[in-house]
Design an enzyme around this catalytic site. Structure first.
Site, PDB file in Angstrom:
ATOM      1  N   LYS A   8       0.884  -1.105  -0.356  1.00 39.79           N
ATOM      2  CA  LYS A   8       0.002   0.298  -0.040  1.00 39.79           C
ATOM      3  C   LYS A   8       0.758   0.664  -0.026  1.00 39.79           C
ATOM      4  CE  LYS A   8       1.278   1.003   4.587  1.00 39.79           C
ATOM      5  NZ  LYS A   8       1.891   2.015   4.790  1.00 39.79           N
ATOM      6  N   ASP A 132      -0.943  -1.470  11.008  1.00 37.90           N
ATOM      7  CA  ASP A 132      -1.191  -1.504   9.468  1.00 37.90           C
ATOM      8  C   ASP A 132      -1.649  -3.146   8.934  1.00 37.90           C
ATOM      9  OD1 ASP A 132       1.237  -2.442   8.970  1.00 37.90           O
ATOM     10  OD2 ASP A 132       1.845  -0.980   7.914  1.00 37.90           O
TER      11      ASP A 132
END
Length: 268
Positions: A8, A132
């Site tokens: 990401k 995350d």
């Protein structure tokens, strides 16, 4: 079962305050990118974990993939598996590659052994592995708050744009990045800034880690400027570094200056 854990980028990253538990609260939009690893999990007579590609430092038994398996096994009667990770996404690059690997282990185990875990339950497991990690369960654009593991919807769609990621062979640990950051409350939320046209982001959408890391590692602002010089609509460091990315309206010829770095480019 073979899956492809993708990384990401952060579209902005504001560190708003330090929490009593030692972590930090943040505002960020996590956005999935196609650069990924390769993960294979197959039934076996005994558990094993192996890797190839980029060298993964540390004891393999402390790898997040192994921790993810053990976390689920504590609650379910999982059979032994042979797990192999071909590592492609650089480590310490601000791309969440290790977290993605762990999340995809959770999803693969859930599907392969029909555990029946919901998205919410998978995210709860993932939160135990890293701040995350839970994002990669849904693996779609989300606005992230608190430690980066509380999500809300955001209408940011970069389909049709192209991205170039530059990793300058520089590892920046999360601990180092957070030790140098200075939390502050932005006057305008990142959520509001991201609703505006992308050509305004250069002046408004900011990664707070750049403030402390750019002076220490001058290669990073240099790359960012080179991406703008190459025509990027928006460029930024991702996460806590050290990857810098540029978003473009169309594919570009990557500048020769990046030939000694690891580069990935593709359509968003």
């Amino acid at each position: 079962m073979i899956t492809f854990p993708s990384c990401k980028i952060n579209l902005g990253l504001r560190i708003t305050e330090k929490r009593p538990d030692g972590f930090h609260n943040l505002q960020s939009c996590f956005y999935p990118v196609g650069w990924g690893d390769i993960l294979e999990i197959i039934p076996a007579n005994e558990f094993s974990f192996g890797s190839s590609g980029l060298v993964i430092p540390g004891d393999s038994q402390h790898n997040l993939c192994v921790k993810a398996y053990n976390l689920v096994k504590a609650d379910f009667d999982l059979p032994p598996v042979q797990m192999h990770l071909h590592k492609v996404v650089p480590i310490g690059a601000g791309l969440g590659g290790g977290s993605a690997d762990a999340a995809f282990v959770l999803k693969s185990l859930n599907g392969q052994f029909e555990l029946g875990l919901s998205v919410s339950q998978l995210e709860d497991y993932a939160r135990m592995l890293g701040s995350d990690c839970a994002f990669f369960i849904q693996n779609r654009p989300l606005y992230c708050l608190e430690k980066g593991d509380v999500f809300s919807e955001i209408s940011v769609d970069l389909k049709g744009y192209y991205i170039v990621l530059i990793y300058p062979n520089l590892v920046i640990s999360t601990a180092e990045a957070y030790a140098r950051v200075r939390p502050c409350q932005p006057e305008t939320t990142l959520f509001e800034q991201l609703q505006r046209p992308m050509d305004t982001w250069r002046d408004t959408v900011h990664n707070d880690f750049e403030d402390s890391l750019f002076p220490k590692y001058p290669v990073l602002p240099h790359i960012k400027q080179q991406l703008y010089d190459a025509g990027a609509v928006y460029a930024s460091m991702s996460g806590s570094g050290s990857t810098v990315y540029g978003i473009f309206n169309a594919p570009i010829v990557v500048p020769n200056q990046f030939s000694t770095y690891r580069v990935w480019e593709g359509e968003l």
